[in-house]
Every structure is written in C-alpha cells, then in structure tokens.
Design an enzyme around this catalytic site. Structure first.
Site, PDB file in Angstrom:
ATOM      1  NE  ARG A   1      -0.545   1.291   4.062  1.00  0.00           N
ATOM      2  CZ  ARG A   1       0.647   1.741   4.492  1.00  0.00           C
ATOM      3  NH1 ARG A   1       1.672   0.932   4.677  1.00  0.00           N
ATOM      4  NH2 ARG A   1       0.830   3.026   4.726  1.00  0.00           N
TER       5      ARG A   1
ATOM      6  NE  ARG B   1      -6.433   0.265  -2.961  1.00  0.00           N
ATOM      7  CZ  ARG B   1      -5.872   0.580  -1.796  1.00  0.00           C
ATOM      8  NH1 ARG B   1      -4.616   0.266  -1.542  1.00  0.00           N
ATOM      9  NH2 ARG B   1      -6.555   1.228  -0.878  1.00  0.00           N
TER      10      ARG B   1
ATOM     11  CD  GLN C   1      -3.530   1.056   7.280  1.00  0.00           C
ATOM     12  OE1 GLN C   1      -4.341   1.124   8.226  1.00  0.00           O
ATOM     13  NE2 GLN C   1      -3.916   1.132   6.025  1.00  0.00           N
TER      14      GLN C   1
ATOM     15  CG  ASP D   1      -2.612   7.130   0.507  1.00  0.00           C
ATOM     16  OD1 ASP D   1      -2.871   7.394   1.700  1.00  0.00           O
ATOM     17  OD2 ASP D   1      -2.057   6.068   0.158  1.00  0.00           O
TER      18      ASP D   1
ATOM     19  CG  ASN E   1      -2.919  10.026   4.719  1.00  0.00           C
ATOM     20  OD1 ASN E   1      -2.251   9.249   4.031  1.00  0.00           O
ATOM     21  ND2 ASN E   1      -2.774  10.109   6.027  1.00  0.00           N
ATOM     22  CE  LYS E   2      -5.955   3.793   4.689  1.00  0.00           C
ATOM     23  NZ  LYS E   2      -6.869   3.097   3.722  1.00  0.00           N
TER      24      LYS E   2
END
Lengths: 322, 322
Positions: free
Chosen positions: A50, A92, A190, A231, A241-242
């Site tokens: 990832r 993705r 994570q 990201d 981001n996450k």
C-alpha cells in the site's frame, strides 16, 4: 542510516520481484515473490502492499517485465509496458496510478529508440528511484525533523511508509527528544501493525491510542504537532490520506496544533474535490482475523480515504516530482 | 413494544442472577449465572456487562443477596448490603457506582425497621426498577424520537443499552423513516457487535462505519443529527460517554449538526472535570480475538471515556433520578 523495512518495501532481483506482505506484520516479515505483472496487481488490490509500496510496485513491475522481455521487438516491448500501465490504472481508484504509469511510460518512450532499449530503460528507472525518490525522501524526512521541537509529542495516523523512523533518527542526530502517539488506524490497523512496530523496533518512544482518543489527547495538551503522509495531492495543496486524517486535521485546527504533511507534490488535479475516493468492501470492517464483528449481511460504508483541505495544513513537506 | 435484549440485560429469578454476556454478541446470546456478589463484580470489571447493564447488575445483586439472607438478622443484612456497596464502589471508576449503591442503601435504610425487611426491600426495588426506570426509559426514547425528522439519518456511537431500537420503534409508529449510521466503536466494537446487531435484528436500517469516517460522512451531508448515550453526567450538563464521543460532538458542532444525548440527570458532580476517567488495560487495544495487533510490550493509552462539555449538546434528553 538504518532504514525501516517499510521504507523500501519492494525489491527487484533478476527476474523476481519481492513485495513485502504488509498484512503479515507484526507477526512475520514475508515477501511475496512476483514473476508476472498480474501477481503485482493482485498484491495491490488485496492491500498486501500500500501507499509508497504501491509506487515501488508499479515502477519495479515495469522493470520486471522488461527483464523478461529479451525475446521481444522494441515495439512489442513498448506494447507490453502499455498493457502493464493499463492494468495498474484499473486496480485502485485513489492512488494516482495513472500519474505513475504515465511517468514510467515517458521514461520508456525517451529511450525506446536506443538499440539497448531494455537496459537503458532499467538503468534510467534505477537512477530515478535512487536519486529522484530515495534521496528526496531522506531530504523530506530531514526537513520534517527540523520542524519538531525538542521534547515534542507527535501524533501520527496510519503509516508513512517507513519515513517516520527516519524523521525520528534525524531528531536523534540533532539531540532532540521526540515521542510519538500513533492512532491504531482501523480498519487495517496500520498504526498498530506498522507504525508502532517499526518505531519500537528502531528504539523510538511510541504509544498506541484508539482512533477515538485523538481529541482527548489533544485536549489534554499531550500533542505538540501532527505529522501524517499523503496518498495523493492536488495542485492547491489539498491531499487525500487514510480515512480519519480529515477529522484529525479538523481537531488539530480546533486545538491550535500544527499539522504537517509529507506529500509528493502534483499538479494533475486542481483541488481535492477531484480526487476519487475508493470505497472498500464491507467485509473489511465486518470481519477481523476470521471473526465476525457484526452479523453477516450488515450494511457498511468504508471509504478508504478522505481529503484534507489545504487551509488546515500548517506546512506541506514536499517531494517535487522530477 | 418489543424490547432489544440489551434494553434490560439482567434478570433475577429466585436465587440466581442472569447477566447477559455482551462479549458473546453477535455470535451468541448467553447469560452468566451469578449466585454471589463477587461474580457480579467480576462481570462488571471484565466488561461482560456495561453501561445500563452495570446499573441493573448493582440493583439486582443487592436483591440477590437479600434473597439469600433469610437466616440473618436485620443488622447483619444491612451490613451485608454495605459490603456489597463497598465492593461495587471499588470496581470501575467512571460509572457512578457510589451514587447507585448509595441510592439502594437509602431504600434499604427506609424499610430496615420493618419486620418484613427483606421482602419490603425487594418489593421497593422492583417498584423502583419498573416505575422509576423502565417506564422513564420508554418516555425518554419517545422524547428522542420526537426530535428526529422524517427521513433523517442519525449518527450514533457505542451502544445506548437497547434504547435505540425503541427510539426507532417510536419513529416507525409515528410513520417517520429513520436510518442509523453506527460507528464501530473501537476497541470493544459496541457499534458493530451490539448497536448494528440489535437494530438490524429489529428490522431497522443501519449502516456501520469506521470511527475514522465520522467527519467524512458529516461533511458529505449524510448526517442529520447525532444521538448518543451517557455513562455519567454532571449538574452543569457535561457528560462522560465512551471514548470518541467528545470528538464526534466537536465535529457535529463544526458541521452545525444537532447533537442529542440520552442522560440520567445527576447533581452529585458540578462539572465534567470532576468525572474520573477510567484507563483500561493496554492489552485491550494491543490484542483482538487472541491475535496481537501490535508487537508485545508496545506502550498504549486507552482511556475508556471522554467528557463532552454541555455547550456542545443541542438537547439533553433526561431521566430525572427518583
């Protein structure tokens, strides 16, 4: 400097690509052996790798396929690279696969006229990864470390692909004490499995908190700054981001806590509104380790990412692409 | 009206107390059989029961011990009740055990001169639980339902001890459509295991989200109001609830979303600052279902609750004690 295994989680040796299986950490450090680009795509879709690992997977997969393409004409080699690009682009939504594959295809086109096309491509890519990426990540980590005050507690979310231990190492070299609070980062954990693991492994001070405790530790005065990765970023400084980064940024703003982000700058998208947000499968929040957390068939909504508006970022610490 | 098993999770039958083991849901509906107050304390400490279940456990445990105390003098019975009270008061910090045990001892003292002390105590407690608690919880659920507009999406956190399906049922009776977004509520997963489970079971529309997605669903315009419970409240309207409630309240305020809380009003503490916050064991966030999420020995900080300031509450929907 010693690197976390997460800092460079993909390696190409001959005709085999080794991709760190991040789902096996902290129990084991295992690498998937990839010999065909379909296997690499699969590792991406199932989140065995990832974030930055995806970036390396894309780059090295092109190099892997070129290693194996010695029997093909230059035209066939180019068409092969285009198939690899198309497959990654479909894998993705949120991570900028098109940008990365487009960049790699650009490198290939530049040297495609050479009689040593394969070798020149692989060598250009190796140069790009070493000088364009590895060295610049070191610089970025050093820049981030310079922003952290002696004795500070840094709250982080998700995992910054092995760059946080490097930031901590630069602090240590500068004789600054630093302590990390890592959110566990549901649903993929994570924070627990990767961030706390790699920081503890390198001897840094890290404490894990539930995602739900972010506002509490901030209001208790226990957070001096927030440092997260990204990201995907847009030209105006918005970044994805996450999932959960957005609410941490909002809370930091409320409590007047500096919010720093490590980004790869990009100008393909004008604002964060254009970043597509991947919605992951319900099962990923309904089950864990083979155990049902909620009854089967329960509806769920798990957006993998959210977007932080640039106004809430105290400082972008950027790598400028090429 | 049909009640969720979580609405009244403790029952006394003869000399046995049945406590719903909430850790076994959603896999199984199992009751712990308790014959001695030490076992009841253990169920509280290990969070086999929680929130309103703790309240019922305290009340019924006194009644259980009185059922068994037929050979004792009235003085010895009173001393037994005082030992039970002291044991509960030491069990967990945030829930107001002292208030509850103090109230029960007050009931006991009122009837302690009677020749039928045991029977009178048990009958007074039954009356209090039925009229003072069950009926008032129904009224509170109805009041909450009246605040919810037709077609609304209600975000909730943790579990309101079976009262949410009742709120939904009152909406259904009033021909109002309501949809729930339930946060999964790490680390104990009350949202996944209890709230989503009981709402789905009664045929209501519920979607589970990661705790990290609260700000995203709010900013997407998908939340019309927030409705949560409370573990303890102060005279000024501050209240403590499961960790994460504070940040949801802060986010709701940012997005201008009404924030409602179901409370048991109390005036023992003047403000939320006086509410002690329980810090749970590290293991509860480091392991899940026997699997290590982070390496052994990782430091963790897991405050079980946080406190929402009264200014952020749009409306307190209260049961007034006695």
């Amino acid at each position: 400097m010693k690197e976390s295994v997460l800092f460079w989680p993909v390696h190409l040796k001959g005709r085999t690509l080794y991709i760190l299986d991040e789902t096996k950490i902290p129990q084991r450090i295992v690498y998937l052996k990839v010999r065909h680009y379909h296997q690499a795509i699969d590792a991406v879709v199932t989140m065995k790798t990832r974030a930055f690992g995806q970036f390396l997977t894309v780059c090295y997969t092109f190099m892997l396929e070129m290693q194996k393409a010695d029997g093909l004409s230059a035209g066939a080699q180019m068409r092969l690279l285009e198939r690899v690009a198309a497959a990654f682009n479909r894998s993705r939504p949120t991570f900028p696969f098109e940008e990365v594959t487009g960049m790699v295809l650009g490198v290939a086109r530049k040297v495609s006229g050479s009689p040593m096309f394969r070798q020149d491509f692989i060598s250009a890519m190796n140069g790009f990864l070493e000088q364009g990426i590895r060295q610049k990540r070191y610089q970025r980590a050093q820049e981030a470390a310079a922003l952290i005050k002696d004795g500070a507690t840094v709250l982080t979310h998700c995992n910054v692909s092995g760059e946080l231990p490097l930031v901590a190492e630069f602090c240590r070299k500068a004789k600054k004490k630093v302590r990390f609070l890592a959110t566990e980062t549901r649903p993929y954990f994570q924070g627990s499995r990767l961030t706390a693991w790699e920081l503890k492994r390198e001897g840094f001070d890290v404490t894990l908190i539930p995602d739900n405790a972010a506002a509490k530790v901030m209001s208790d005065g226990d957070v001096d700054c927030v440092l997260v990765g990204s990201d995907r970023s847009a030209a105006n400084g918005d970044f994805a981001n996450k999932i959960g980064t957005y609410q941490i940024a909002l809370l930091a703003r409320h409590f007047g806590i500096p919010f720093y982000v490590l980004v790869q700058s990009s100008d393909k998208l004008s604002s964060g509104r254009e970043i597509p947000i991947e919605v992951r499968r319900d099962e990923e929040i309904l089950c864990f380790a083979g155990r049902n957390l909620a009854p089967e068939g329960t509806a769920a909504f798990y957006p993998g990412f959210d977007v932080v508006p640039h106004q809430w970022v105290t400082k972008h610490i950027a790598i400028h692409a090429r």
